[in-house]
Design a protein around this motif. Structure first.
Motif, mmCIF file in Angstrom:
data_model
loop_
_atom_site.group_PDB
_atom_site.id
_atom_site.type_symbol
_atom_site.label_atom_id
_atom_site.label_comp_id
_atom_site.label_asym_id
_atom_site.label_seq_id
_atom_site.Cartn_x
_atom_site.Cartn_y
_atom_site.Cartn_z
ATOM 1 N N PRO A 117 0.838 -1.208 0.000
ATOM 2 C CA PRO A 117 0.000 0.000 0.000
ATOM 3 C C PRO A 117 0.869 1.253 0.000
ATOM 4 N N GLU A 118 0.321 2.334 -0.551
ATOM 5 C CA GLU A 118 1.085 3.584 -0.673
ATOM 6 C C GLU A 118 1.102 4.372 0.632
ATOM 7 N N SER A 119 -0.063 4.372 1.321
ATOM 8 C CA SER A 119 -0.156 5.273 2.482
ATOM 9 C C SER A 119 0.774 4.807 3.593
ATOM 10 N N GLY A 120 1.366 5.766 4.325
ATOM 11 C CA GLY A 120 2.324 5.460 5.393
ATOM 12 C C GLY A 120 1.813 4.417 6.377
ATOM 13 N N ALA A 125 1.499 -1.079 8.467
ATOM 14 C CA ALA A 125 0.637 -2.142 8.998
ATOM 15 C C ALA A 125 0.853 -3.434 8.209
ATOM 16 N N THR A 126 1.067 -3.310 6.907
ATOM 17 C CA THR A 126 1.295 -4.499 6.076
ATOM 18 C C THR A 126 2.695 -5.052 6.331
ATOM 19 N N ARG A 127 3.681 -4.143 6.276
ATOM 20 C CA ARG A 127 5.076 -4.573 6.406
ATOM 21 C C ARG A 127 5.328 -5.301 7.728
ATOM 22 N N TYR A 128 4.704 -4.792 8.828
ATOM 23 C CA TYR A 128 4.955 -5.382 10.154
ATOM 24 C C TYR A 128 3.768 -6.193 10.669
ATOM 25 N N SER A 129 2.795 -6.452 9.787
ATOM 26 C CA SER A 129 1.645 -7.291 10.153
ATOM 27 C C SER A 129 0.899 -6.796 11.390
ATOM 28 N N PHE A 130 0.258 -5.659 11.239
ATOM 29 C CA PHE A 130 -0.641 -5.140 12.282
ATOM 30 C C PHE A 130 -1.962 -4.754 11.633
ATOM 31 N N PRO A 131 -3.043 -4.689 12.407
ATOM 32 C CA PRO A 131 -4.297 -4.224 11.801
ATOM 33 C C PRO A 131 -4.225 -2.732 11.487
ATOM 34 N N ASN A 132 -4.876 -2.330 10.391
ATOM 35 C CA ASN A 132 -4.820 -0.914 9.965
ATOM 36 C C ASN A 132 -5.277 0.039 11.060
ATOM 37 N N TRP A 133 -6.392 -0.283 11.739
ATOM 38 C CA TRP A 133 -6.962 0.674 12.694
ATOM 39 C C TRP A 133 -5.956 1.019 13.789
ATOM 40 N N LEU A 134 -5.179 0.002 14.215
ATOM 41 C CA LEU A 134 -4.240 0.232 15.317
ATOM 42 C C LEU A 134 -3.071 1.114 14.849
ATOM 43 N N VAL A 135 -2.565 0.813 13.658
ATOM 44 C CA VAL A 135 -1.420 1.591 13.178
ATOM 45 C C VAL A 135 -1.858 3.024 12.844
ATOM 46 N N GLN A 136 -3.088 3.146 12.314
ATOM 47 C CA GLN A 136 -3.592 4.510 12.043
ATOM 48 C C GLN A 136 -3.665 5.312 13.340
ATOM 49 N N ARG A 137 -4.143 4.680 14.410
ATOM 50 C CA ARG A 137 -4.246 5.371 15.706
ATOM 51 C C ARG A 137 -2.851 5.746 16.217
ATOM 52 N N LEU A 138 -1.913 4.809 16.117
ATOM 53 C CA LEU A 138 -0.554 5.078 16.609
ATOM 54 C C LEU A 138 0.136 6.140 15.747
ATOM 55 N N ALA A 139 -0.231 6.192 14.459
ATOM 56 C CA ALA A 139 0.369 7.192 13.561
ATOM 57 C C ALA A 139 -0.072 8.607 13.938
#
Ligand SMILES: C[S@@+](CC[C@H](N)C(=O)[O-])C[C@H]1O[C@@H](n2cnc3c(N)ncnc32)[C@H](O)[C@@H]1O
Length: 423
Positions: A117-120, A125-139
């Motif tokens: 995916p393009e978005s940071g 989330a893909t590279r380190y295998s995490f759910p999107n919602w969690l990484v978006q929140r941490l971002a």
């Protein structure tokens, strides 16, 4: 193991029943299962890229098999010559519809660079295998390089950390370990923390371990216990209530802190965990730990609330949790945590210190719980933790008045603690 039970418990049960497995095989099995959960998203992306989307693989057991061979290929660099015998079964031991030649192709076919995916946040989330919602929140909380380092740390099988006991004897314990041929080193940010630099199981055979001079304990957990100390002096002789004692990890450390002239009163909603805590205190002859029910909170000088939480700081240790958590469950944890604090606030004596702690990375369960508690319950103030840790360690450990231990700056998981003083 595939039906939603926590991985740690399911693995322990499965291994207990697998009597024919030796120690090394048990360790490998546990590692493989954790790794398949840890890297699930990336492994599934590789599977899709190779033309086998997990959604098209009917049996969960077959999905697990594909994840396993891909983990061996991508993370262990193993070839089919090595992996093939590992996945061959002597008979119909379990349901399996995938043939060996398909698995061989999954291992041997060239793997094109998967489309990222393009978005940071989604890329991380893909590279380190995490759910999107969690990484978006941490971002929203951390700049991208800090977040990437954190996710990379949480994406690794964690190093075991230990606490040298009693407090202040780390150098001696390290020397004893060296005499017994175990290479270990001090962890700078926590005064009693020890990291074992090699295959961790050997340490359990050492005399120093058998004498009870080492306890397995995360660095962050050790810091939370330290956060219970008074600003001046020590906890020696004081009474500490450990409200969410669980299996007693911090209870034992608190017992060491208060010494024989003090008391630790331990409670937990789970009787099973509390029985484990009782057994551990008995093994170490810690007679000043008791388990009264209900806890006589008014007797405590210090109350530790090591609250139930999302465990987002412990995802390296319990990777399956990241696939079970949702933003809604985080909200529910917030409400439980606040209710727990509110309930005991009326019971503690004036002047008592309440240490609120979690192993969550999310402010919803940390800062917001403290904020909402202070807004709803008069008579408590926040005491900054920096003076307790001193300027050098505070620069690494503290964020405003709180302890916020974040990997990889602080090795091990992510932890939070706040000191609340009842006026
Ligand atoms: C983070 S764990 C505690 C870990 C433990 N302190 C340790 O160091 O190993 C949270 C614990 O809170 C307990 N718990 C959940 N709700 C509770 C409640 N209302 N009262 C007391 N304990 C509770 C859970 O059973 C769980 O053992």
């Amino acid at each position: 193991m595939l039906k939603g039970e926590p991985l740690k418990a399911a693995l322990a049960n499965a291994l207990r029943d697998a009597e024919s497995l030796g120690g090394q095989e048990r360790r490998f099995t546990a590692l493989a299962v954790r790794e398949m959960s840890r890297h699930q998203r990336l492994l599934d992306l590789a599977s899709r890229t190779l033309g086998h989307p997990p959604s098209k693989i009917g049996l969960l057991e077959d999905q697990a098999l594909v994840r396993y061979v891909l983990w061996r290929r991508l993370f262990c660099g193993a070839s089919w010559a090595r992996i093939g015998p590992e996945v061959k079964l002597p008979g119909p031991v379990r349901p399996r519809t995938i043939k060996d030649d398909l698995l061989a192709r999954v291992v041997e076919s060239p793997l094109p660079e998967p489309a990222m995916p393009e978005s940071g946040p989604e890329r991380l989330a893909t590279r380190y295998s995490f759910p999107n919602w969690l990484v978006q929140r941490l971002a929203e909380l951390h700049p991208e390089p800090v977040l990437e380092a954190m996710l990379a740390a949480l994406d690794e099988d964690p190093t075991l950390h230990f606490r040298a006991r009693p407090s202040g004897t780390r150098a001696e314990v390290l020397a004893r370990l060296a005499e017994e041929g175990v290479v270990a080193e001090p962890v700078e940010v926590a005064p009693d923390a020890v990291r074992i630099a090699e295959a961790s199981h050997r340490v359990f055979e050492t005399r120093v371990m058998k004498e009870g001079r080492l306890q397995v304990q995360d660095v962050g957990s050790q810091l939370i216990v330290e956060a219970c100390r008074p600003l001046e002096g020590s906890l020696s002789g004081q009474t500490v209530a450990d409200v969410c004692a669980g299996a007693g990890g911090k209870t034992l450390a608190l017992a060491d802190e208060v010494g024989k002239s003090g008391r630790v009163l331990a409670g937990d909603r789970s009787r099973r965990r509390l029985a484990q805590a009782r057994e551990r205190a008995r093994e170490l002859s810690l007679r000043h730990v008791s388990f009264p029910h209900p806890l006589p909170m008014a007797q405590a000088d210090v109350v530790l609330v090591d609250a139930p939480c999302s465990g987002t700081g412990s995802l390296a240790r319990e990777p399956d949790q990241k696939w079970k958590l949702t933003a809604k469950s985080v909200e529910e944890f917030h409400d439980t945590q606040l209710a727990l604090l509110e309930e005991l606030a009326g019971q503690v004596k004036p002047g008592a210190l309440v240490v609120y702690a979690t192993c969550s990375l999310l402010p919803e369960e940390n800062d917001a719980v403290v904020r909402d508690f202070l807004a709803r319950v008069p008579g408590f103030t926040v005491e900054p933790l920096a003076p307790l840790f001193g300027p050098e360690r505070a620069a690494v450990l503290c964020d405003g008045p709180f302890l916020r231990a974040l990997p990889p700056r602080v090795p091990g998981g992510g932890f939070f603690a706040a000191r609340l003083r009842k006026g």
